[in-house]
Motif scaffolding. Structure first.
Motif, mmCIF file in Angstrom:
data_model
loop_
_atom_site.group_PDB
_atom_site.id
_atom_site.type_symbol
_atom_site.label_atom_id
_atom_site.label_comp_id
_atom_site.label_asym_id
_atom_site.label_seq_id
_atom_site.Cartn_x
_atom_site.Cartn_y
_atom_site.Cartn_z
ATOM 1 N N MET A 1 0.835 -1.187 0.000
ATOM 2 C CA MET A 1 0.000 0.000 0.000
ATOM 3 C C MET A 1 0.876 1.246 0.000
ATOM 4 S SD MET A 1 -3.262 -0.571 2.403
ATOM 5 C CE MET A 1 -3.439 -2.198 3.060
ATOM 6 N N LYS A 2 0.339 2.288 -0.595
ATOM 7 C CA LYS A 2 1.089 3.534 -0.702
ATOM 8 C C LYS A 2 1.174 4.264 0.631
ATOM 9 C CE LYS A 2 -0.004 5.009 -5.392
ATOM 10 N NZ LYS A 2 -0.592 6.104 -6.167
ATOM 11 N N ALA A 3 2.288 4.942 0.801
ATOM 12 C CA ALA A 3 2.456 5.851 1.947
ATOM 13 C C ALA A 3 1.824 7.191 1.581
ATOM 14 C CB ALA A 3 3.934 6.027 2.257
ATOM 15 N N SER A 4 1.476 7.973 2.592
ATOM 16 C CA SER A 4 0.834 9.267 2.341
ATOM 17 C C SER A 4 1.722 10.183 1.491
ATOM 18 C CB SER A 4 0.467 9.941 3.658
ATOM 19 O OG SER A 4 1.616 10.178 4.444
ATOM 20 N N ARG A 5 3.014 10.132 1.725
ATOM 21 C CA ARG A 5 3.927 10.973 0.925
ATOM 22 C C ARG A 5 3.905 10.581 -0.546
ATOM 23 N NH1 ARG A 5 9.431 11.411 4.333
ATOM 24 N NH2 ARG A 5 9.692 9.442 3.269
ATOM 25 N N ASP A 6 3.698 9.296 -0.830
ATOM 26 C CA ASP A 6 3.622 8.853 -2.226
ATOM 27 C C ASP A 6 2.444 9.503 -2.945
ATOM 28 O OD1 ASP A 6 5.827 7.221 -1.758
ATOM 29 O OD2 ASP A 6 4.598 5.446 -1.349
ATOM 30 N N TYR A 7 1.309 9.575 -2.247
ATOM 31 C CA TYR A 7 0.144 10.245 -2.832
ATOM 32 C C TYR A 7 0.458 11.720 -3.096
ATOM 33 C CZ TYR A 7 -2.848 6.272 -1.484
ATOM 34 O OH TYR A 7 -3.428 5.033 -1.341
ATOM 35 N N LEU A 8 1.096 12.366 -2.119
ATOM 36 C CA LEU A 8 1.432 13.784 -2.269
ATOM 37 C C LEU A 8 2.375 13.986 -3.452
ATOM 38 C CD1 LEU A 8 1.414 16.737 -1.335
ATOM 39 C CD2 LEU A 8 3.273 16.146 0.249
ATOM 40 N N GLU A 9 3.414 13.185 -3.549
ATOM 41 C CA GLU A 9 4.371 13.328 -4.654
ATOM 42 C C GLU A 9 3.707 13.095 -6.003
ATOM 43 O OE1 GLU A 9 7.355 14.594 -4.493
ATOM 44 O OE2 GLU A 9 7.330 14.686 -2.309
ATOM 45 N N TYR A 37 5.257 18.067 4.954
ATOM 46 C CA TYR A 37 4.613 16.833 4.487
ATOM 47 C C TYR A 37 5.580 16.010 3.633
ATOM 48 C CZ TYR A 37 0.197 19.254 5.685
ATOM 49 O OH TYR A 37 -0.812 19.926 6.312
ATOM 50 N N ARG A 38 6.310 16.691 2.760
ATOM 51 C CA ARG A 38 7.237 15.983 1.868
ATOM 52 C C ARG A 38 8.399 15.368 2.624
ATOM 53 N NH1 ARG A 38 8.348 19.210 -3.616
ATOM 54 N NH2 ARG A 38 8.634 17.118 -4.435
ATOM 55 N N SER A 39 8.869 16.050 3.648
ATOM 56 C CA SER A 39 10.015 15.542 4.412
ATOM 57 C C SER A 39 9.603 14.456 5.403
ATOM 58 C CB SER A 39 10.685 16.688 5.180
ATOM 59 O OG SER A 39 9.848 17.126 6.242
ATOM 60 N N GLY A 40 8.301 14.348 5.669
ATOM 61 C CA GLY A 40 7.823 13.376 6.647
ATOM 62 C C GLY A 40 7.831 13.912 8.065
ATOM 63 N N GLU A 41 8.205 15.179 8.208
ATOM 64 C CA GLU A 41 8.224 15.793 9.537
ATOM 65 C C GLU A 41 6.812 15.885 10.114
ATOM 66 O OE1 GLU A 41 9.800 19.993 11.461
ATOM 67 O OE2 GLU A 41 10.743 19.230 9.625
ATOM 68 N N ARG A 42 5.819 16.046 9.245
ATOM 69 C CA ARG A 42 4.410 16.061 9.644
ATOM 70 C C ARG A 42 3.616 15.200 8.680
ATOM 71 N NH1 ARG A 42 2.977 22.400 10.344
ATOM 72 N NH2 ARG A 42 4.431 22.861 12.018
ATOM 73 N N LYS A 43 2.491 14.702 9.162
ATOM 74 C CA LYS A 43 1.541 13.991 8.309
ATOM 75 C C LYS A 43 0.485 14.990 7.860
ATOM 76 C CE LYS A 43 3.572 10.148 8.959
ATOM 77 N NZ LYS A 43 4.612 9.871 8.007
ATOM 78 N N MET A 44 -0.022 14.789 6.678
ATOM 79 C CA MET A 44 -1.043 15.691 6.154
ATOM 80 C C MET A 44 -2.287 15.653 7.031
ATOM 81 S SD MET A 44 -0.918 15.174 2.007
ATOM 82 C CE MET A 44 -0.909 13.384 2.032
ATOM 83 N N ASP A 45 -2.909 16.825 7.204
ATOM 84 C CA ASP A 45 -4.195 16.870 7.886
ATOM 85 C C ASP A 45 -5.273 16.463 6.881
ATOM 86 O OD1 ASP A 45 -4.611 19.129 6.262
ATOM 87 O OD2 ASP A 45 -4.373 20.538 7.902
ATOM 88 N N ASP A 46 -6.506 16.342 7.361
ATOM 89 C CA ASP A 46 -7.586 15.870 6.491
ATOM 90 C C ASP A 46 -7.801 16.786 5.293
ATOM 91 O OD1 ASP A 46 -7.874 13.775 8.234
ATOM 92 O OD2 ASP A 46 -9.758 14.472 9.104
ATOM 93 N N PHE A 47 -7.701 18.098 5.502
ATOM 94 C CA PHE A 47 -7.880 19.039 4.396
ATOM 95 C C PHE A 47 -6.849 18.790 3.298
ATOM 96 C CE2 PHE A 47 -6.927 22.965 2.155
ATOM 97 C CZ PHE A 47 -8.185 23.322 1.688
ATOM 98 N N ALA A 48 -5.583 18.644 3.681
ATOM 99 C CA ALA A 48 -4.525 18.390 2.697
ATOM 100 C C ALA A 48 -4.780 17.067 1.978
ATOM 101 C CB ALA A 48 -3.159 18.388 3.373
ATOM 102 N N CYS A 49 -5.224 16.060 2.714
ATOM 103 C CA CYS A 49 -5.534 14.754 2.102
ATOM 104 C C CYS A 49 -6.630 14.889 1.045
ATOM 105 C CB CYS A 49 -5.973 13.747 3.161
ATOM 106 S SG CYS A 49 -4.675 13.237 4.294
ATOM 107 N N ILE A 50 -7.645 15.678 1.372
ATOM 108 C CA ILE A 50 -8.749 15.876 0.428
ATOM 109 C C ILE A 50 -8.268 16.615 -0.816
ATOM 110 C CG2 ILE A 50 -10.954 17.079 0.081
ATOM 111 C CD1 ILE A 50 -11.505 16.411 3.101
ATOM 112 N N MET A 61 -10.854 9.365 1.427
ATOM 113 C CA MET A 61 -10.704 8.472 2.576
ATOM 114 C C MET A 61 -9.495 7.558 2.415
ATOM 115 S SD MET A 61 -12.290 8.489 5.309
ATOM 116 C CE MET A 61 -11.461 7.712 6.655
ATOM 117 N N GLU A 62 -9.129 7.256 1.193
ATOM 118 C CA GLU A 62 -7.958 6.421 0.936
ATOM 119 C C GLU A 62 -6.689 7.086 1.480
ATOM 120 O OE1 GLU A 62 -5.655 4.678 -3.021
ATOM 121 O OE2 GLU A 62 -7.781 5.196 -3.169
#
Length: 127
Positions: A1-9, A37-50, A61-62
């Protein structure tokens, strides 16, 4: 499964050739937040995910579930999010499969109704 940073990139590359500051502005978050978010210092909040999901055309939701799994400290809760993501993935695949089946069946149904060897029923008789 993808990591959150992968989705962002993936979203950032889909936006195209412009500065990171412009990409952050288009996604409605600060350049500093994007850097975190890119460095992994923080995880994206719900707004950024959306916003990332909108760029990628995915169910938000993914990505939210990926972030939640990564941010959880409890192994039990991480497992919950991992299982949730698997279930969500199965639902997405089922929806795509159903959609594909519907699209391929439609032309066949149309073709059979216009079959010259089988004229349409035009007369109805009541007894």
């Amino acid at each position: 499964m993808k990591a959150s940073r992968d989705y962002l990139e993936e979203a950032l590359s889909k936006i195209g050739d412009c500065s990171d500051a412009e990409k952050a502005r288009q996604m409605k978050f600060s350049p500093q937040a994007m850097s975190f978010y890119r460095s992994g210092e923080r995880k994206m909040d719900d707004f950024a995910c959306i916003m990332v999901a909108r760029v990628l055309g995915l169910d938000p939701m993914e990505i939210i579930a990926a972030c939640q799994e990564e941010r959880e400290k409890s192994e039990e809760r991480r497992e919950f999010w991992k299982d949730f993501r698997k279930t969500l993935g199965v639902q997405v695949v089922a929806s795509l499969t159903l959609g594909a089946m519907t699209m391929t069946a439609a032309p066949e149904a149309k073709a059979s109704s216009n079959n010259p060897l089988k004229p349409p029923m035009t007369n109805v008789y009541y007894v």
